[in-house]
Design an enzyme around this catalytic site. Structure first.
Site, PDB file in Angstrom:
ATOM      1  N   HIS A 182       1.744 -10.450   8.979  1.00  0.00           N
ATOM      2  CA  HIS A 182       0.432  -9.795   9.105  1.00  0.00           C
ATOM      3  C   HIS A 182       0.530  -8.303   8.786  1.00  0.00           C
ATOM      4  O   HIS A 182      -0.280  -7.518   9.273  1.00  0.00           O
ATOM      5  CB  HIS A 182      -0.170  -9.976  10.505  1.00  0.00           C
ATOM      6  CG  HIS A 182      -0.117 -11.375  11.022  1.00  0.00           C
ATOM      7  ND1 HIS A 182      -1.166 -12.259  10.908  1.00  0.00           N
ATOM      8  CD2 HIS A 182       0.896 -12.066  11.616  1.00  0.00           C
ATOM      9  CE1 HIS A 182      -0.812 -13.424  11.440  1.00  0.00           C
ATOM     10  NE2 HIS A 182       0.440 -13.336  11.872  1.00  0.00           N
ATOM     11  N   SER A 303      -0.546  12.252 -12.588  1.00  0.00           N
ATOM     12  CA  SER A 303      -2.004  12.293 -12.605  1.00  0.00           C
ATOM     13  C   SER A 303      -2.440  13.426 -13.524  1.00  0.00           C
ATOM     14  O   SER A 303      -1.756  14.446 -13.619  1.00  0.00           O
ATOM     15  CB  SER A 303      -2.515  12.539 -11.185  1.00  0.00           C
ATOM     16  OG  SER A 303      -3.789  13.161 -11.224  1.00  0.00           O
ATOM     17  N   LYS A 309       1.636  13.973  -8.221  1.00  0.00           N
ATOM     18  CA  LYS A 309       1.601  12.510  -8.133  1.00  0.00           C
ATOM     19  C   LYS A 309       2.744  11.813  -8.853  1.00  0.00           C
ATOM     20  O   LYS A 309       3.195  12.224  -9.919  1.00  0.00           O
ATOM     21  CB  LYS A 309       0.285  12.003  -8.728  1.00  0.00           C
ATOM     22  CG  LYS A 309      -0.918  12.370  -7.892  1.00  0.00           C
ATOM     23  CD  LYS A 309      -1.032  11.526  -6.649  1.00  0.00           C
ATOM     24  CE  LYS A 309      -1.875  10.295  -6.933  1.00  0.00           C
ATOM     25  NZ  LYS A 309      -2.017   9.479  -5.731  1.00  0.00           N
ATOM     26  N   GLU A 316       1.512  -1.601 -10.554  1.00  0.00           N
ATOM     27  CA  GLU A 316       0.076  -1.909 -10.446  1.00  0.00           C
ATOM     28  C   GLU A 316      -0.383  -2.770 -11.616  1.00  0.00           C
ATOM     29  O   GLU A 316      -1.193  -3.684 -11.459  1.00  0.00           O
ATOM     30  CB  GLU A 316      -0.743  -0.616 -10.395  1.00  0.00           C
ATOM     31  CG  GLU A 316      -0.516   0.190  -9.133  1.00  0.00           C
ATOM     32  CD  GLU A 316      -1.146   1.568  -9.255  1.00  0.00           C
ATOM     33  OE1 GLU A 316      -2.311   1.710  -8.877  1.00  0.00           O
ATOM     34  OE2 GLU A 316      -0.476   2.492  -9.741  1.00  0.00           O
TER      35      GLU A 316
END
Ligand code: ARG
Length: 491
Positions: A182, A303, A309, A316
């Protein structure tokens, strides 16, 4: 204004025979409308099958000769012609020899282009190649041969990924880390234990591709258009020559089933799904809040606005590309739904979807292997948080069981001890005294002497990962055994 072409007014007799197999039709055929020509073609994507088509034709011609339907001289000419065509296509540059002049869209597909080129090259014997054959069994065969090759290539990519995962397990495998259910802290494991999770899943993906090769091994060639042939074709001959199993048992099923394509698309979807889960796990681990892993700079991006970043874009994209594979699977299943028996042109679209799904997943597998090979787990960072989340609570219950308490009671006692810690502002069970443990046991009816000093050998994540003893466990012993097994299996 330019004059409108008057092709539509000409009679079929005066038109050049763009599609020789449409001769007998009364109308002018699909070549008369450029939109129809474009709409019906599959050459733009099925020329990818040229090698498989030629291999199928070579086997078919050899069989025709063996049963006396063509002469040895015919066969020789066909073999020479096909070999030349293959060499020409291979010399015609990328994208499956896109620059080969034999690719003529008005001939619709790879099959007709190669046959037309053969006839142009060798004349009469070329006109005999299609004896007893239809594009329906021809394309079913080409697709099967391609799927066989594709699943073998997938196996290789999966193997590379498995080896990268095993390599990482050998480097960072013994680092103790929390496991999650979980996405809440569960029990302590070692990093290698979690890596074994991915090894098991990707190994299953390999088995899935093996199984699809075994299930779809029957030879469609010789099924003809739908009903077989009145000519004495020897379907076992072509099966043996092509490395396939027995002739497919029903000529109708052989020409119109695309089960192999669906099996491949499903295998690809499952592979993409596992990849997306790995990607998601590591995206979480790479977040500052976790900091469990550091990704190689090659596989992160910056970024355009935020200078600090390091985004895990490759992961992804692997995660996102899962939808691509699923989409192709659903498209294929939808094409097949409700199709009447026998070949229907709908089937032509199948290749688009499996080629696309295959290309996407092959790419993601390669990317994933590179990411795995360059990622490291951060021992200090993981260790710093190990004292949180009462990871050893289950091990403490096991301790009470070993001492003779019933598990359900032990579970209650540990629950009470966790609450005791929390009420005192402590966050580790090892901060409690033996008296605390025994008081909780006594309150639950387990007597006041169950717990001894040895309880501390059961507490703390480092102790717990040494204690797991069941087969396949995610602790140190399980890791050692599994690393041995994988090293052997993957060498
Ligand atoms: N290009 C077609 C396909 O991929 C070949 C089969 C055409 N068969 C036919 N009966 N029109 O399915």
């Amino acid at each position: 204004m330019p004059k409108k072409p008057s092709a539509t007014k000409k009679s079929a007799k005066t038109l050049p025979a763009a599609k020789p197999w449409e001769h007998a039709k009364s109308g002018e055929g699909s070549a008369a409308d450029p939109l129809a020509t474009r709409f019906v073609e599959s050459l733009s994507f099925d020329r990818r099958l040229y090698k498989h088509d030629i291999a199928g034709s070579v086997a078919h011609a050899a069989m025709l000769e063996s049963v006396g339907l063509i002469t040895a001289a015919d066969l020789k000419a066909i073999m020479r012609g096909l070999a030349e065509i293959q060499a020409e296509i291979e010399a015609a540059g990328p994208d499956y020899g896109a620059a080969w002049p034999g690719w003529r869209i008005e001939l619709e597909d790879v099959h007709m282009c190669i046959e037309a080129a053969l006839i142009a090259k060798i004349g009469e014997p070329g006109r005999k190649l299609h004896t007893g054959r239809s594009r329906n069994d021809q394309v079913a065969l080409d697709l099967k041969l391609w799927i066989k090759e594709a699943s073998a290539a997938l196996d290789q990519r999966l193997l590379d990924l498995l080896r990268a995962l095993l390599g990482l397990a050998k480097l960072d495998g013994t680092i103790v880390m929390p496991s999650y259910t979980h996405l809440q802290r569960a029990q302590p494991i070692v990093v290698g234990g979690e890596l074994m999770n991915w090894l098991a899943a990707f190994q299953r993906a390999r088995k899935r591709f093996d199984a699809l090769r075994a299930v779809n091994d029957e030879n469609p060639l010789g099924a003809g258009a739908i009903a077989g042939s009145s000519l004495p074709l020897d379907r076992s001959h072509t099966a043996a020559a092509l490395g396939l199993g027995a002739p497919a048992p029903s000529s109708i099923d052989a020409t119109a089933s695309r089960d192999a394509a669906v099996d491949l698309a499903y295998g690809l979807s499952m592979t993409a799904m596992t990849l997306s889960r790995l990607a998601e796990q590591w995206i979480i681990y790479a977040a500052t809040e976790f900091g469990f892993i550091t990704l190689d700079g090659k596989y992160t991006t910056g970024s355009s606005m935020m200078p600090q970043k390091r985004n895990p874009d490759m992961l992804e994209l692997i995660r996102g590309r899962c939808g691509w594979a699923y989409g192709e699977l659903v498209a294929l299943l939808t094409i097949l739904k409700g199709l009447p028996v026998g070949y229907n042109r709908d089937l032509q679209q199948d290749k688009k979807h499996i080629f696309s799904a295959y290309d996407g997943v092959m790419d993601s597998l390669e990317m994933a292997a590179r990411i795995v090979a360059t990622t490291r787990f951060n021992k200090e960072r993981i260790a710093a948080g190990l004292g949180r989340g009462f990871l050893d609570a289950t091990a403490l219950a096991d301790y009470f069981v070993v001492k003779g308490g019933p598990f359900r009671t032990a579970h209650q006692v540990v629950g009470a001890l966790v609450r005791l810690c929390e009420s005192r502002g402590q966050h580790e069970l090892s901060q409690l005294a033996v008296e605390d443990f025994n008081a909780a046991c006594a309150a639950a009816g387990l007597g006041s002497t169950l717990c001894g000093k040895d309880v501390y050998d059961w507490l703390g994540p480092e102790n717990v990962v040494r204690r797991y003893r069941t087969a396949g466990n995610a602790g140190l012993a399980g890791l050692e055994t599994q690393i041995k097994q994988w090293t052997k299996a993957l060498s």
